[in-house]
Structure formats: structure tokens, C-alpha cells
Scaffold this active site. Structure first.
Site, PDB file in Angstrom:
ATOM      1  N   ASP A 131       6.063   4.799  -1.554  1.00  0.00           N
ATOM      2  CA  ASP A 131       7.516   5.020  -1.683  1.00  0.00           C
ATOM      3  C   ASP A 131       8.110   3.888  -2.529  1.00  0.00           C
ATOM      4  O   ASP A 131       7.423   2.937  -2.886  1.00  0.00           O
ATOM      5  CB  ASP A 131       8.175   5.103  -0.292  1.00  0.00           C
ATOM      6  CG  ASP A 131       8.056   3.794   0.490  1.00  0.00           C
ATOM      7  OD1 ASP A 131       8.422   2.724  -0.044  1.00  0.00           O
ATOM      8  OD2 ASP A 131       7.584   3.820   1.657  1.00  0.00           O
ATOM      9  N   SER A 169      -2.447  -1.068   9.539  1.00  0.00           N
ATOM     10  CA  SER A 169      -3.379  -1.017  10.664  1.00  0.00           C
ATOM     11  C   SER A 169      -4.693  -1.750  10.412  1.00  0.00           C
ATOM     12  O   SER A 169      -5.505  -1.892  11.317  1.00  0.00           O
ATOM     13  CB  SER A 169      -3.663   0.449  11.029  1.00  0.00           C
ATOM     14  OG  SER A 169      -4.108   1.126   9.877  1.00  0.00           O
ATOM     15  N   CYS A 220      -6.433  12.988 -19.906  1.00  0.00           N
ATOM     16  CA  CYS A 220      -6.241  12.131 -21.076  1.00  0.00           C
ATOM     17  C   CYS A 220      -5.627  10.785 -20.670  1.00  0.00           C
ATOM     18  O   CYS A 220      -5.143  10.631 -19.549  1.00  0.00           O
ATOM     19  CB  CYS A 220      -5.389  12.845 -22.133  1.00  0.00           C
ATOM     20  SG  CYS A 220      -3.625  12.883 -21.773  1.00  0.00           S
ATOM     21  N   HIS A 255      -1.747   1.358  -4.148  1.00  0.00           N
ATOM     22  CA  HIS A 255      -2.173   2.739  -3.904  1.00  0.00           C
ATOM     23  C   HIS A 255      -1.361   3.746  -4.721  1.00  0.00           C
ATOM     24  O   HIS A 255      -1.392   4.940  -4.424  1.00  0.00           O
ATOM     25  CB  HIS A 255      -2.086   3.078  -2.411  1.00  0.00           C
ATOM     26  CG  HIS A 255      -3.091   2.338  -1.574  1.00  0.00           C
ATOM     27  ND1 HIS A 255      -3.072   2.325  -0.203  1.00  0.00           N
ATOM     28  CD2 HIS A 255      -4.166   1.581  -1.932  1.00  0.00           C
ATOM     29  CE1 HIS A 255      -4.081   1.586   0.253  1.00  0.00           C
ATOM     30  NE2 HIS A 255      -4.749   1.123  -0.774  1.00  0.00           N
ATOM     31  N   GLN A 289       0.855  -1.196   0.000  1.00  0.00           N
ATOM     32  CA  GLN A 289       0.000   0.000   0.000  1.00  0.00           C
ATOM     33  C   GLN A 289       0.887   1.241   0.000  1.00  0.00           C
ATOM     34  O   GLN A 289       0.389   2.354  -0.086  1.00  0.00           O
ATOM     35  CB  GLN A 289      -0.875   0.010   1.260  1.00  0.00           C
ATOM     36  CG  GLN A 289      -1.833  -1.165   1.336  1.00  0.00           C
ATOM     37  CD  GLN A 289      -2.421  -1.279   2.745  1.00  0.00           C
ATOM     38  OE1 GLN A 289      -3.419  -0.662   3.067  1.00  0.00           O
ATOM     39  NE2 GLN A 289      -1.773  -2.065   3.588  1.00  0.00           N
ATOM     40  N   ASN A 290       2.185   1.035   0.123  1.00  0.00           N
ATOM     41  CA  ASN A 290       3.089   2.179   0.224  1.00  0.00           C
ATOM     42  C   ASN A 290       3.363   2.771  -1.152  1.00  0.00           C
ATOM     43  O   ASN A 290       3.476   2.045  -2.137  1.00  0.00           O
ATOM     44  CB  ASN A 290       4.406   1.768   0.880  1.00  0.00           C
ATOM     45  CG  ASN A 290       4.181   1.284   2.298  1.00  0.00           C
ATOM     46  OD1 ASN A 290       3.107   1.522   2.862  1.00  0.00           O
ATOM     47  ND2 ASN A 290       5.158   0.600   2.865  1.00  0.00           N
ATOM     48  N   CYS A 313      -1.823  12.447 -16.200  1.00  0.00           N
ATOM     49  CA  CYS A 313      -2.772  13.508 -16.565  1.00  0.00           C
ATOM     50  C   CYS A 313      -4.128  13.181 -15.947  1.00  0.00           C
ATOM     51  O   CYS A 313      -4.525  12.018 -15.884  1.00  0.00           O
ATOM     52  CB  CYS A 313      -2.885  13.580 -18.086  1.00  0.00           C
ATOM     53  SG  CYS A 313      -4.085  14.823 -18.618  1.00  0.00           S
ATOM     54  N   GLY A 326       2.943  -4.350   8.998  1.00  0.00           N
ATOM     55  CA  GLY A 326       2.923  -2.898   9.220  1.00  0.00           C
ATOM     56  C   GLY A 326       1.737  -2.181   8.613  1.00  0.00           C
ATOM     57  O   GLY A 326       1.894  -1.101   8.058  1.00  0.00           O
ATOM     58  N   CYS A 333      -0.649  19.055 -18.749  1.00  0.00           N
ATOM     59  CA  CYS A 333      -0.419  18.107 -19.842  1.00  0.00           C
ATOM     60  C   CYS A 333      -0.569  18.855 -21.170  1.00  0.00           C
ATOM     61  O   CYS A 333      -1.245  19.888 -21.229  1.00  0.00           O
ATOM     62  CB  CYS A 333      -1.470  17.001 -19.726  1.00  0.00           C
ATOM     63  SG  CYS A 333      -1.362  15.728 -20.979  1.00  0.00           S
TER      64      CYS A 333
HETATM   65  P1  OAD Z   1      -1.269   3.094   9.079  1.00  0.00           P
HETATM   66  O1  OAD Z   1      -0.551   4.318   9.451  1.00  0.00           O
HETATM   67  O2  OAD Z   1      -2.731   3.062   9.180  1.00  0.00           O
HETATM   68  O3  OAD Z   1      -0.722   1.886   9.950  1.00  0.00           O
HETATM   69  C1  OAD Z   1       0.649   1.662  10.126  1.00  0.00           C
HETATM   70  C2  OAD Z   1       0.842   0.413  10.912  1.00  0.00           C
HETATM   71  O4  OAD Z   1       2.231   0.154  10.996  1.00  0.00           O
HETATM   72  C3  OAD Z   1       0.307   0.492  12.355  1.00  0.00           C
HETATM   73  O5  OAD Z   1      -0.482  -0.632  12.619  1.00  0.00           O
HETATM   74  C4  OAD Z   1       1.581   0.470  13.205  1.00  0.00           C
HETATM   75  O6  OAD Z   1       1.409  -0.254  14.422  1.00  0.00           O
HETATM   76  C5  OAD Z   1       2.536  -0.281  12.303  1.00  0.00           C
HETATM   77  N1  OAD Z   1       3.961  -0.001  12.538  1.00  0.00           N
HETATM   78  C6  OAD Z   1       4.546   1.110  13.045  1.00  0.00           C
HETATM   79  N2  OAD Z   1       5.875   0.947  13.097  1.00  0.00           N
HETATM   80  C7  OAD Z   1       6.144  -0.284  12.608  1.00  0.00           C
HETATM   81  C8  OAD Z   1       7.336  -1.045  12.410  1.00  0.00           C
HETATM   82  N3  OAD Z   1       8.536  -0.565  12.713  1.00  0.00           N
HETATM   83  N4  OAD Z   1       7.214  -2.291  11.870  1.00  0.00           N
HETATM   84  C9  OAD Z   1       6.001  -2.791  11.550  1.00  0.00           C
HETATM   85  N5  OAD Z   1       4.849  -2.126  11.732  1.00  0.00           N
HETATM   86  C10 OAD Z   1       4.917  -0.889  12.240  1.00  0.00           C
HETATM   87  O7  OAD Z   1      -0.771   2.710   7.592  1.00  0.00           O
HETATM   88  P2  OAD Z   1      -1.416   1.724   6.535  1.00  0.00           P
HETATM   89  O8  OAD Z   1      -2.164   0.624   7.179  1.00  0.00           O
HETATM   90  O9  OAD Z   1      -0.358   1.375   5.567  1.00  0.00           O
HETATM   91  O10 OAD Z   1      -3.430   5.321   1.649  1.00  0.00           O
HETATM   92  O11 OAD Z   1      -2.466   2.683   5.832  1.00  0.00           O
HETATM   93  C11 OAD Z   1      -3.185   2.211   4.719  1.00  0.00           C
HETATM   94  C12 OAD Z   1      -3.463   3.335   3.773  1.00  0.00           C
HETATM   95  O12 OAD Z   1      -4.091   4.401   4.455  1.00  0.00           O
HETATM   96  C13 OAD Z   1      -2.227   3.958   3.186  1.00  0.00           C
HETATM   97  O13 OAD Z   1      -1.748   3.289   2.061  1.00  0.00           O
HETATM   98  C14 OAD Z   1      -2.666   5.337   2.851  1.00  0.00           C
HETATM   99  C15 OAD Z   1      -3.452   5.628   4.086  1.00  0.00           C
HETATM  100  O14 OAD Z   1      -4.366   6.617   4.063  1.00  0.00           O
HETATM  101  C16 OAD Z   1      -3.480   6.433   0.876  1.00  0.00           C
HETATM  102  O15 OAD Z   1      -3.098   7.507   1.254  1.00  0.00           O
HETATM  103  C17 OAD Z   1      -4.024   6.230  -0.471  1.00  0.00           C
END
Ligand code: OAD
Length: 307
Positions: free
Chosen positions: A173, A258, A199, A188, A170-171, A196, A256, A219
Site C-alpha cells: 500500500d 510476523s 518486455c 515487495h 513489505q507493504n 509488463c 508489525g 502491453c
Molecule cells: P503478517 O500478516 O504475516 O503479520 C502481521 C503482523 O502484524 C503480525 O505479527 C501481527 O501480530 C502484527 N499486527 C497486527 N496488528 C498490528 C498493529 N495494530 N500494530 C502492529 N502490529 C500488528 O504480515 P507480514 O509479516 O507483513 O508478501 O507478511 C510478510 C509478507 O507476507 C507480506 O509482505 C506478504 C505476505 O505474504 C507478499 O504477498 C509478497
């Protein structure tokens, strides 16, 4: 005898990070009247947390309040047989140890920014400049980040399993790629790509920072160039391939994340009847009840020991 009054310690001024600088500017422009997003049928949305029975495995019993007696596994390598197919879903936590902020943690991005104002089609229509400032800040933070041991462990696993590993992140980066992973699905989108908004021109590499007084990029067709990101309310990328891989997997591992953003949060429920389901991260995710094993540890510390 009178003691002299204690001298006030003035902490040295810290240089604000790119994220902090943007946060200050952004806070001063907040609009109080942005409508809340409604969950779309298959678009990205944030679900409410779920509760349920936990069966958590951890190598640190103290850190896990919900461990049932008899359920605690000793930390050892995860056994992957030649017929296994492994699906890995990563989230912001996997890049946390590289210095990229998560979204929902104590210093998470969504504590300081409203999704509706910077990560939605509504935001883009209303204030593209603000959206670009937000993603420029994120480009700046991500461009100096380097992979951590979790990314390297997953790249090593790909070398071992080849096409029996499906790595879906989902990252946005590029730290999995920097660590050497060759096949990464960015459901994501990708921070260092733009496209764009009008288009069908394919997404292209773009690491520019579009901050005032720079003009917003356009564009050749006249449309606006937007970040190649799946915003809330939009449909994630590569969903068909992802579902095929979920249907084929025998081991599902989330790292990692949530467990509150759909559809990714439901992947584990989709496979749990026939696949082994494992979670890695320091806190229980909202969908913890769907996992058979949870390693409540930091990914960078534990993944190199699991593979
Ligand atoms: P969250 O910020 O919701 O959750 C991050 C998770 O990583 C939490 O459960 C933390 O406990 C855990 N965490 C923190 N440090 C860690 C470590 N060192 N090792 C392992 N886990 C660790 O992020 P996501 O679940 O990725 O979408 O969020 C999902 C989506 O919501 C993202 O892709 C983004 C966001 O809004 C968009 O922006 C499109």
C-alpha cells in the site's frame, strides 16, 4: 404459566466488503491440485517459525508471557544519538489500524486464499484473471485506507533523521507516502503500479480494477500487464540497497511483521551482533529471539510515544 418462546433475532444483513465479495467468488473456483512452492535461494518464501530465548520488553507485563524478570523496560522515547543510523522494517501490522487486513492474523488474507493460487508466477501462468481479481480487490480496499498514527510517527522520524533513517516496507500500500514519508523502499512491490510480464518497460502507475467482464490489460509488445508485486518465488526489489543499509545501521526496528517471510525475516539476525534490535507489534513474531527489546503493543498506539 408459560412464557412465550423467545423470538429469533435476525441480524441485519451486512453489506459485503470488496474483500468478502472476492473471497466468495474465489472460494468457488479453488483448484485442489496446485503444487506447493519450494523455497527459492533468494526468492521470497515463507519459513517455519523459530523458537528460542526471549527477552521481551513491554509496557504491559500482563500481555507478555515470556518476559524474563529484570528485563522489563519502562515505556519511554527510544534514544537515538547523532551518530545512529536507524533501519525500520514495516509489515502488514503497521497498516492494520488503517483497515487493511494482515496476511496471517485471525482475519488474515492467507486464511482465505492460497498463496500459490494468487501470489506466485505459477498462479499468473495458470489463471491471470484470478490473480487480477485478487489484486483488484486489494486495490479497492487500499484506495479508501488512510494512514494511522504509526505511519505519521515514522514520517515525523524521517523529518528528524533525514538520510539516517532507512524505511523499508513489505507493504504494497502507499500509506507511508500518504503520511508524508519521502524515502520508502517497497521490497515487495507496489499495489498501485503494474508492469509488463515480457518486455523491460518500466513499472507504471496503475490504479485500475481489472475484473470481468473487463479485458485483461496487454502491453504494446503483446505481453501481459501484471501487478508490480514480488510474488512468492521471486526476488524482492532493491535487495542490494537494503543490505547496504542493514550493514550501516546501529538501530534496527521491525514493526508489525510476523517474521516468517524470507528474506525480510532474517534481517534482524544479520544485524543483531552490532545493532540494537527492537520489535513493535501486539504478538511475538516467529523470530522474537533475535530482538533485544519487544514492545507488545499496537503500532499506532505506541510509535507516537517512542519517537
Ligand atoms: P503478517 O500478516 O504475516 O503479520 C502481521 C503482523 O502484524 C503480525 O505479527 C501481527 O501480530 C502484527 N499486527 C497486527 N496488528 C498490528 C498493529 N495494530 N500494530 C502492529 N502490529 C500488528 O504480515 P507480514 O509479516 O507483513 O508478501 O507478511 C510478510 C509478507 O507476507 C507480506 O509482505 C506478504 C505476505 O505474504 C507478499 O504477498 C509478497
Amino acid at each position: 404459566m408459560r412464557f412465550p418462546a423467545p423470538r429469533q433475532q435476525v441480524p441485519p444483513a451486512e453489506k459485503p466488503t470488496a474483500a468478502k465479495q472476492f473471497e466468495r467468488k474465489w472460494n468457488s473456483r479453488l483448484s485442489p491440485s496446485v503444487p506447493n512452492l519450494l523455497p527459492g535461494v533468494c526468492g521470497l518464501y515463507q519459513a517455519r517459525g523459530s523458537t528460542g530465548k526471549m527477552c521481551l520488553f513491554t509496557n504491559n507485563q500482563q500481555s507478555c508471557a515470556s518476559v524474563e524478570s529484570g528485563c522489563v523496560a519502562k515505556l519511554s522515547e527510544i534514544s537515538i544519538s547523532p551518530s545512529d543510523r536507524v533501519f525500520i522494517l514495516t509489515g502488514a501490522g503497521v497498516s492494520a489500524e488503517s483497515g487493511i487486513p494482515t496476511f496471517r492474523g485471525a482475519d488474515g488474507l492467507w486464511r482465505n486464499y492460497r498463496i500459490e493460487e494468487v501470489a506466485s508466477p505459477h498462479a499468473w501462468a495458470r489463471d491471470p484473471q484470478l490473480v487480477w481479481e485478487f489484486y483488484s480487490m486489494r486495490r479497492q480496499v487500499a484506495s479508501s485506507a488512510r494512514p494511522n498514527p504509526a505511519h505519521f510517527a515514522l514520517a515525523k522520524l524521517e523529518q528528524r533523521l533525514a538520510d539516517r533513517l532507512f524505511l523499508c516496507t513489505q507493504n504494497v500500500d502507499n500509506l507511508h507516502e500518504q503520511a508524508g514519508s519521502k524515502n520508502v523502499i517497497h521490497m515487495h512491490g507496489e499495489l498501485f503500479k503494474s508492469r509488463c510480464d515480457s518486455c523491460p518497460r518500466p513499472p507504471f502507475d496503475d490504479a485500475h480494477l481489472y475484473e470481468p467482464p473487463a479485458e485483461l490489460p496487454r502491453c504494446a509488445c503483446g505481453g501481459g500487464i501484471r501487478p508490480h508485486i514480488c510474488w512468492f518465488g521471486e526476488v524482492p526489489f532493491e535487495l542490494e540497497r537494503i543490505i547496504r543499509a542493514l550493514d550501516a545501521c546501529t538501530i534496527f526496528m521491525a514493526i508489525g511483521t510476523s517474521g516468517v517471510v524470507e528474506p525480510a525475516a532474517s534481517f534482524v539476525a544479520h544485524v543483531r551482533a552490532r545493532a540494537k534490535t527492537i520489535y513493535v507489534g501486539p504478538e511475538e513474531p516467529a523470530n522474537a529471539s533475535a530482538f533485544t527489546q519487544c514492545y507488545l503493543e499496537k503500532a499506532g498506539e505506541i510509535l507516537p510515544q517512542l519517537f
